[in-house]
Scaffold this active site. Structure first.
Site, PDB file in Angstrom:
ATOM      1  N   GLU A 173       0.823  -1.216   0.000  1.00  0.00           N
ATOM      2  CA  GLU A 173       0.000   0.000   0.000  1.00  0.00           C
ATOM      3  C   GLU A 173       0.851   1.259   0.000  1.00  0.00           C
ATOM      4  O   GLU A 173       0.475   2.267  -0.578  1.00  0.00           O
ATOM      5  CB  GLU A 173      -0.931  -0.009   1.212  1.00  0.00           C
ATOM      6  CG  GLU A 173      -1.814   1.225   1.305  1.00  0.00           C
ATOM      7  CD  GLU A 173      -2.946   1.075   2.311  1.00  0.00           C
ATOM      8  OE1 GLU A 173      -3.277   2.083   2.946  1.00  0.00           O
ATOM      9  OE2 GLU A 173      -3.476  -0.040   2.459  1.00  0.00           O
ATOM     10  N   LYS A 174       2.028   1.189   0.636  1.00  0.00           N
ATOM     11  CA  LYS A 174       2.890   2.370   0.705  1.00  0.00           C
ATOM     12  C   LYS A 174       4.346   1.921   0.783  1.00  0.00           C
ATOM     13  O   LYS A 174       4.635   0.758   1.106  1.00  0.00           O
ATOM     14  CB  LYS A 174       2.514   3.255   1.888  1.00  0.00           C
ATOM     15  CG  LYS A 174       2.293   2.547   3.206  1.00  0.00           C
ATOM     16  CD  LYS A 174       1.787   3.523   4.246  1.00  0.00           C
ATOM     17  CE  LYS A 174       1.307   2.814   5.509  1.00  0.00           C
ATOM     18  NZ  LYS A 174       0.024   2.121   5.292  1.00  0.00           N
TER      19      LYS A 174
ATOM     20  N   ASP B 264      -3.315  -2.722   3.014  1.00  0.00           N
ATOM     21  CA  ASP B 264      -3.622  -2.870   4.439  1.00  0.00           C
ATOM     22  C   ASP B 264      -4.834  -3.777   4.623  1.00  0.00           C
ATOM     23  O   ASP B 264      -5.729  -3.816   3.770  1.00  0.00           O
ATOM     24  CB  ASP B 264      -3.897  -1.502   5.068  1.00  0.00           C
ATOM     25  CG  ASP B 264      -2.612  -0.716   5.306  1.00  0.00           C
ATOM     26  OD1 ASP B 264      -1.532  -1.304   5.194  1.00  0.00           O
ATOM     27  OD2 ASP B 264      -2.705   0.491   5.606  1.00  0.00           O
TER      28      ASP B 264
ATOM     29  N   ASP C 131      -7.830  -3.955   5.513  1.00  0.00           N
ATOM     30  CA  ASP C 131      -9.132  -3.360   5.793  1.00  0.00           C
ATOM     31  C   ASP C 131      -9.817  -3.040   4.467  1.00  0.00           C
ATOM     32  O   ASP C 131      -9.304  -3.357   3.390  1.00  0.00           O
ATOM     33  CB  ASP C 131      -9.009  -2.117   6.675  1.00  0.00           C
ATOM     34  CG  ASP C 131      -8.126  -1.029   6.065  1.00  0.00           C
ATOM     35  OD1 ASP C 131      -7.792  -1.130   4.860  1.00  0.00           O
ATOM     36  OD2 ASP C 131      -7.768  -0.080   6.773  1.00  0.00           O
TER      37      ASP C 131
ATOM     38  N   TYR D 283      -1.193  -3.454  13.503  1.00  0.00           N
ATOM     39  CA  TYR D 283      -1.871  -2.543  12.581  1.00  0.00           C
ATOM     40  C   TYR D 283      -2.838  -1.624  13.332  1.00  0.00           C
ATOM     41  O   TYR D 283      -3.710  -2.085  14.062  1.00  0.00           O
ATOM     42  CB  TYR D 283      -2.629  -3.364  11.534  1.00  0.00           C
ATOM     43  CG  TYR D 283      -3.346  -2.530  10.512  1.00  0.00           C
ATOM     44  CD1 TYR D 283      -2.646  -1.734   9.631  1.00  0.00           C
ATOM     45  CD2 TYR D 283      -4.734  -2.542  10.432  1.00  0.00           C
ATOM     46  CE1 TYR D 283      -3.308  -0.959   8.691  1.00  0.00           C
ATOM     47  CE2 TYR D 283      -5.406  -1.780   9.493  1.00  0.00           C
ATOM     48  CZ  TYR D 283      -4.678  -0.989   8.624  1.00  0.00           C
ATOM     49  OH  TYR D 283      -5.342  -0.224   7.703  1.00  0.00           O
TER      50      TYR D 283
ATOM     51  N   ARG E 166      -5.186   0.814  12.244  1.00  0.00           N
ATOM     52  CA  ARG E 166      -6.520   1.200  11.750  1.00  0.00           C
ATOM     53  C   ARG E 166      -7.500   0.033  11.883  1.00  0.00           C
ATOM     54  O   ARG E 166      -8.249  -0.277  10.970  1.00  0.00           O
ATOM     55  CB  ARG E 166      -6.434   1.665  10.302  1.00  0.00           C
ATOM     56  CG  ARG E 166      -5.701   2.990  10.126  1.00  0.00           C
ATOM     57  CD  ARG E 166      -5.542   3.342   8.662  1.00  0.00           C
ATOM     58  NE  ARG E 166      -4.988   4.662   8.456  1.00  0.00           N
ATOM     59  CZ  ARG E 166      -3.701   4.952   8.517  1.00  0.00           C
ATOM     60  NH1 ARG E 166      -2.825   3.990   8.762  1.00  0.00           N
ATOM     61  NH2 ARG E 166      -3.275   6.187   8.316  1.00  0.00           N
TER      62      ARG E 166
END
Length: 829
Positions: free
Chosen positions: A7-8, A102, A104, A323, A325
């Protein structure tokens, strides 16, 4: 080649470290023996703006709403074009792709949308990275799942994104235009599916405080003597007695004094009418989700929700916690095996208090938190197996790590057990009640009692109730005799609700069922996941503050709405200001992630809702802002415009109101306009009349009836000013300009066309028509263009309205003359 898409960049680097080396660094990706690792920058694809669907949407017009994309478009974000090209080229070379977003809803979408955008047909697997330490990453890489297992999660995220676009783009435009019609020229009203009901919570709370009227009420407590000791009990008034308010509080001081005197009088004999003693257990508190961590850190340290998220993200990227979030408060049973390692590392983390608590923790203790059925893509926030050193952390990181560690340690302590005792005393046919508790085993509470937070002044009553419950009562049983010893009266005063802080507002978003208006929906939504997501709630609150719809005041940073917030909330219907609809949608989104709702059905509901609310925006009444309130509609202000004949003033509520008036020394000539309006109302003239036309009409009022035989208002004479006209709607569809300047430009073109075909060669040679335009009717009727007999400037055009063909003036809306059709010609007589 296996391609990992993180993701990043930070996640991509940690992932590459756990693959077989060596690592070769390239621009935008890393190469290992186990595969290539590249990354995105979050959402590198953005949703198209309305004008990217159709250029006409660049200008905000109520007539264009709602904007419903037939095919949803995505574009590469400008600052992500280089990385997108790198990812695209790597996907083309890959044999297998590993989705590393991530764990989610949004993390699932942002990688999937890139794969879908590029039309990927190659196999895709999913890695779920709940922590970035080496052990967790290797464990996740060894248990990859088929990405198709997460299709419903992607659909849920896609539904959320499109619903937010529909409501945000359409309703923000609709209500901003309504505000501008009321004279709020520079105000932009951002409407959001989650943002608006959140702001409404703050506005309603502020109004509750403003309208609060304190009420004084009285409590009577009596001390009773038992053979084994004395205790205090509180009188419970019968709900049928006089002097009680709707909450069963005694508010009459005279009656309270009489009751206390009655209790003090002889005889003093009483009896225990009820005695219950129950052994109770209080389980360990669950570990943290992001919301519960934000709320506790806000209350304990005064941290803003966004600061908590940012700090938790730092701890995560340092591999010290899992994680951040996460909306889950449970843990998978397969992580129970890491307990001994984590506890050992916590004892050496440099936090003396944590080290003491670790000594009493039992790693074999299994609390209710270990529940695989409650786990989705991620689990609660806990420390990792990486050794932490709190002395090298910032103050915020130390405090958050302490809370997270304590929450994890609590799972390895016994449950809290105590005896709860409830007693009722019957005295002079009245009931007194008392309760108490006796601690058996503090269990996990030993960690929480050592750092009690002082109660705030607005929590004194709650504190007193807790103290009552904690009282130790003497041993007794039902039917035991007791005697009244003495009584005392307590004078209390009701208190207004407390303003929200960022933390308590976030808690309100999480527990949104408490604020739902519909009582039936309130029950159904009790288990809903709140509105917004763990990652977006803090951002939404910050955005409302940044846009100056609310501000944080005082030492405790209480949130107070601004005038713009009142304007917005007051203008919106309940469907937007109450969280009922949004909470139901969030419930459906959660259901969709589990396969219980279709994307198409959800969006159809959103589209219908958007259409309904856009229609309501057309009739909304807002507080008018401006110096020159329109004397006709009283819902707009007169604004200076520049037309072909010079400066004039027009209503900002155009086209709903077409009031215009002349300029008089830089100000609207309101006296002249009001006089003309009064004359017009006596003649039942139409609503849309320009200043020039009304002046001309007033000159004609005293003319002979024969000179007024034509019926320029024949279609409207039987209508009131507020009724809709089919012909007016048709005229609007053909001639209504975006604004006055555009209208004037169209008029100039029309005049130029007339001049080209005319016998006169310059505007100076233009013939001067007489005051009685009827003498030119026959000549004009024979030509291809019919001069308007009312304004003598425009020409008549054939228009197809709802009720058939009619003729209207090209000078519309400054001239609203219309005529019936007579075999292809306007009926002028």
């Amino acid at each position: 080649m296996r391609l990992y898409i993180a993701e990043k960049p930070s996640v991509g680097r940690e992932l590459a470290k756990c693959l077989t080396g060596p690592i070769a660094r390239h621009d935008g990706y890393l190469v290992t023996k186990d595969g290539v690792v590249t990354w995105l920058f979050g959402h590198i694809l953005r949703q198209a703006e309305p004008e990217e669907y159709d250029p006409k949407y660049k200008r905000w017009r109520a007539d264009d709403l709602p904007i419903i994309p037939e095919h949803w478009k995505l574009f590469v974000a400008k600052d992500c074009e280089k990385q997108f090209a790198i990812v695209k080229s790597l996907i083309e070379k890959a044999d297998e792709i590993v989705h590393g977003g991530d764990p989610d809803r949004e993390g699932q979408l942002l990688v999937d949308e890139v794969l879908d955008y590029l039309g990927n047909k190659k196999p895709v697997r999913r890695i779920l990275l709940n922590a970035l330490d080496e052990k967790s990453i290797k464990k996740a890489n060894a248990s990859l799942r088929d990405n198709r297992d997460f299709f419903n999660l992607k659909q849920s995220a896609l539904a959320r994104a499109r619903a937010d676009w529909l409501i945000g783009m359409n309703l923000s435009r609709a209500y901003t235009l309504a505000a501008r019609r009321a004279g709020h020229e520079r105000l932009v009203l951002p409407i959001g599916r989650v943002k608006t009901p959140t702001l409404s919570l703050v506005v309603r709370r502020e109004r509750e405080i403003e309208n609060f009227k304190p009420v004084t009420y009285y409590l009577i407590r009596g001390t009773f003597q038992h053979a084994n000791g004395s205790f205090e009990a509180q009188w419970k008034p019968q709900d049928t007695m006089a002097g009680l308010d709707s909450e069963n509080r005694l508010v009459d001081k005279k009656i309270a004094d009489e009751k206390l005197a009655f209790f003090e009088a002889m005889p003093h004999d009483a009896v225990i009418s009820s005695y219950q003693k129950v052994k109770k257990q209080e389980p360990q508190p669950l570990p943290f989700s992001l919301s519960t961590l934000q709320v506790l850190a806000g209350k304990r340290f005064g941290y803003a929700p966004q600061l908590v998220l940012d700090t938790a993200q730092e701890l995560y990227e340092k591999k010290l916690t899992t994680y951040p979030r996460s909306d889950c408060e449970y843990l998978p049973t397969n992580q129970l095996g890491d307990a001994s390692t984590i506890l050992a590392h916590l004892s050496k983390a440099g936090d003396a208090q944590i080290a003491v608590w670790v000594k009493a923790a039992n790693p074999k203790q299994k609390s209710r938190a270990w529940n695989d059925k409650k786990i989705s893509a991620h689990h609660a926030i806990i420390p990792t197996t990486v050794q932490a050193d709190v002395t090298k952390m910032t103050q915020e990181e130390r405090n958050l790590y302490h809370l997270i560690a304590r929450g994890y340690l609590a799972q390895f302590y016994p449950v809290h057990t105590y005896d709860q005792t409830k007693v009722e005393v019957s005295y002079k046919e009245e009931t007194f009640t008392a309760s108490g508790r006796t601690e058996r085993d503090l269990g996990w509470k030993v960690m929480y009692q050592s750092q009690k937070k002082k109660q705030e002044s607005d929590e004194e009553d709650e504190k007193e109730d807790k103290e009552d419950n904690a009282k130790t009562l003497p041993a007794m049983k039902k039917k035991d005799d007791v005697a009244w010893q003495r009584g005392r009266m307590l004078e209390k005063m009701t208190k207004p609700p407390t303003r929200f802080t960022a933390s308590t507002l976030l808690a309100g978003m999480k527990e949104i069922h408490k604020y739902v208006k519909n009582p039936e929906a309130k029950k159904q939504l009790k288990d809903v996941y709140g509105i917004g997501t763990e990652a977006t709630r803090a951002t939404i609150i910050d955005d409302l503050i940044r846009r100056k719809f609310m501000k944080a005041e005082g030492k405790k940073k209480y949130l107070v709405p601004t005038p713009a917030a009142y304007l917005l909330v007051d203008a919106l219907p309940d469907e937007l200001t109450y969280p009922d609809s949004t909470a139901i949608w969030e419930d459906k989104l959660h259901s969709m992630s589990e396969g219980g709702e279709s994307l198409a059905d959800f969006l159809q509901g959103q589209i219908a809702f958007t259409r309904k609310l856009c229609a309501k925006a057309g009739d909304v009444h807002m507080e008018v802002k401006g110096e020159n309130v329109c004397p006709r509609c009283h819902q707009g202000v007169l604004t200076k415009r520049k037309g072909k004949n010079g400066v004039f003033w027009g209503c900002s509520n155009y086209p709903k109101c077409r009031m215009t008036c002349n300029d008089k020394e830089g100000k609207p000539d309101l006296e002249d306009a009001k006089a003309r309006l009064a004359r017009r109302s006596r003649r039942a003239a139409p609503a849309a009349v320009s200043a020039t036309a009304m002046a001309w009409q007033s000159r004609q009022a005293d003319a002979p009836a024969a000179s007024q035989s034509y019926r320029s208002y024949s279609s409207y004479s039987s209508h009131s000013a507020s009724e809709p006209y089919d012909d007016i709607a048709a005229l609007n569809a053909l001639f209504s300009p975006d604004d006055y300047a555009a209208r004037m430009e169209a008029d100039e073109k029309s005049y130029a066309a007339q001049q080209k075909d005319a016998s006169w060669q310059s505007w100076a040679d233009k013939p001067k028509y007489s005051a009685s335009p009827m003498e030119h009717m026959e000549k004009d009727a024979a030509s291809s263009s019919f001069l308007c007999p009312r304004c003598r400037e425009g020409h008549l055009r054939s228009i197809h309205g709802k009720n058939g063909v009619f003729w209207g003036c090209s000078n519309y809306p400054r001239c609203t003359a219309t005529f019936d059709d007579d075999h292809g010609k306007p009926l002028l007589k």
